[in-house]
Scaffold this motif. Sequence first.
Motif, mmCIF file in Angstrom:
data_model
loop_
_atom_site.group_PDB
_atom_site.id
_atom_site.type_symbol
_atom_site.label_atom_id
_atom_site.label_comp_id
_atom_site.label_asym_id
_atom_site.label_seq_id
_atom_site.Cartn_x
_atom_site.Cartn_y
_atom_site.Cartn_z
ATOM 1 N N PRO A 30 19.603 -85.226 -49.628
ATOM 2 C CA PRO A 30 18.865 -85.469 -48.366
ATOM 3 C C PRO A 30 17.782 -86.271 -48.467
ATOM 4 O O PRO A 30 17.526 -86.966 -47.549
ATOM 5 N N ALA A 31 17.040 -85.786 -49.750
ATOM 6 C CA ALA A 31 15.878 -86.648 -49.777
ATOM 7 C C ALA A 31 15.874 -88.060 -50.206
ATOM 8 O O ALA A 31 15.223 -88.807 -49.545
ATOM 9 N N SER A 32 16.740 -88.347 -51.209
ATOM 10 C CA SER A 32 16.968 -89.800 -51.413
ATOM 11 C C SER A 32 17.811 -90.486 -50.609
ATOM 12 O O SER A 32 17.998 -91.737 -50.659
ATOM 13 N N ARG A 33 18.816 -89.673 -49.747
ATOM 14 C CA ARG A 33 19.748 -90.391 -49.116
ATOM 15 C C ARG A 33 20.839 -91.278 -49.961
ATOM 16 O O ARG A 33 20.876 -92.369 -49.671
ATOM 17 N N THR A 34 21.010 -90.783 -51.032
ATOM 18 C CA THR A 34 21.837 -91.243 -51.744
ATOM 19 C C THR A 34 22.931 -90.375 -52.253
ATOM 20 O O THR A 34 23.055 -89.072 -52.202
#
Length: 364
Positions: A30-34
């Motif tokens: 969720p943080a890097s959306r990768t």
Amino acid sequence: GKDGYRHYMEKELHEHPLVIGQTLQRLVDPASRTVVLPDMPFDLASVPRAVITACGSAFYAGMIGRYWLEDIARLPVDIDVASEMRYRNPPLTSGSLGVLVSQSGETADTLAALRSLREKAVHILSILNVEQSTMARESAVVLGTVAGPEISVASTKAFTAQLTVLACLTIATARARGTLDTAGEEALVAALLDLPSRAADVFTSGDAIRRMARVVAEARDVLYLGRGSMFPVAMEGALKLKEISYIHAEAYAAGEMKHGPISLIDRTVPIVASAPYTPLFDKTLSNLQEAKARGGRLLVFTDTKGADRVSAIAEDMVVLPHVHDFVAPILQTIPVQMLAYEVAVLKGTDVDQPRNLAKSVTVE
Ligand code: M6R
């Protein structure tokens, strides 16, 4: 229990938004959306090609996966149903990627295909809903579809969860192979993360779907059409209709219709088409025009961007939210499954336990 729904299938259809979200939670940071896949004992960057195999609905999920892996990851893909793949003896380069798709992880043909691929030194990556299954034990990597138990014989939520995993696998493979840059990945991940709420919106189309169901329930034969990644969606719709309503349905790639099946068309054979506004929208629409000109009754699943042009030719339509082309087949699957369900309810069949079928097919 059924939580107040009439059938497990109805309950499981309503779980689409939830299971897509749960599956994404496992695979997207969720943080890097990768996309972050579990560690693998092989490198996705260096697999020379992929071989996808499965049965039934899981096979149609694999077909959509092929469109994605070829288009976005530029990876050559071979695909076949497991009952053919296991006896085809295709020449395979060792180190290829074998992608097996199964809700149960126990399907005899898929398991046999897994074993025959493994003998050819193909890396086995299985996309499974039951993570404690025979196929899981024999795979190098398991990517779970976090769909929860699926009781209805007709698969629903497991299918969209399989697509969600295949979408993430495509993104990870494309990144590894250098065919997708950071901005590209962000756009695809954003489209995926948007899906649970778009999927929830589909249920506002219940009345339109039930209206279509009344037309389909009267038919003896139904033709399902789609192009590109919507072709397997059409196949999924046709299988589901056959399975639970016992109405004969056939899916065709819309562009192939004029090579034969167009001779079937008359008022008695409704045409169910999946035609969201993607780059193939115009092509699909011109195929539908041809069918209409021969007296075909068009029942069309489209989206807000395609609605005006579809309404000019269709007898009835269902308008879904417009989403990124990449995820359109995931969203468009939901209403075709709902249509089959509503037809079966009208026909009064045993929706959750259709005749002659078992949830898990453990014999060849
Ligand atoms: O458990 P699996 O995913 O391996 O099962 C594959 C097929 O038997 C299954 O998808 C079947 O086609 C469904 N009844 C479709 O609704």
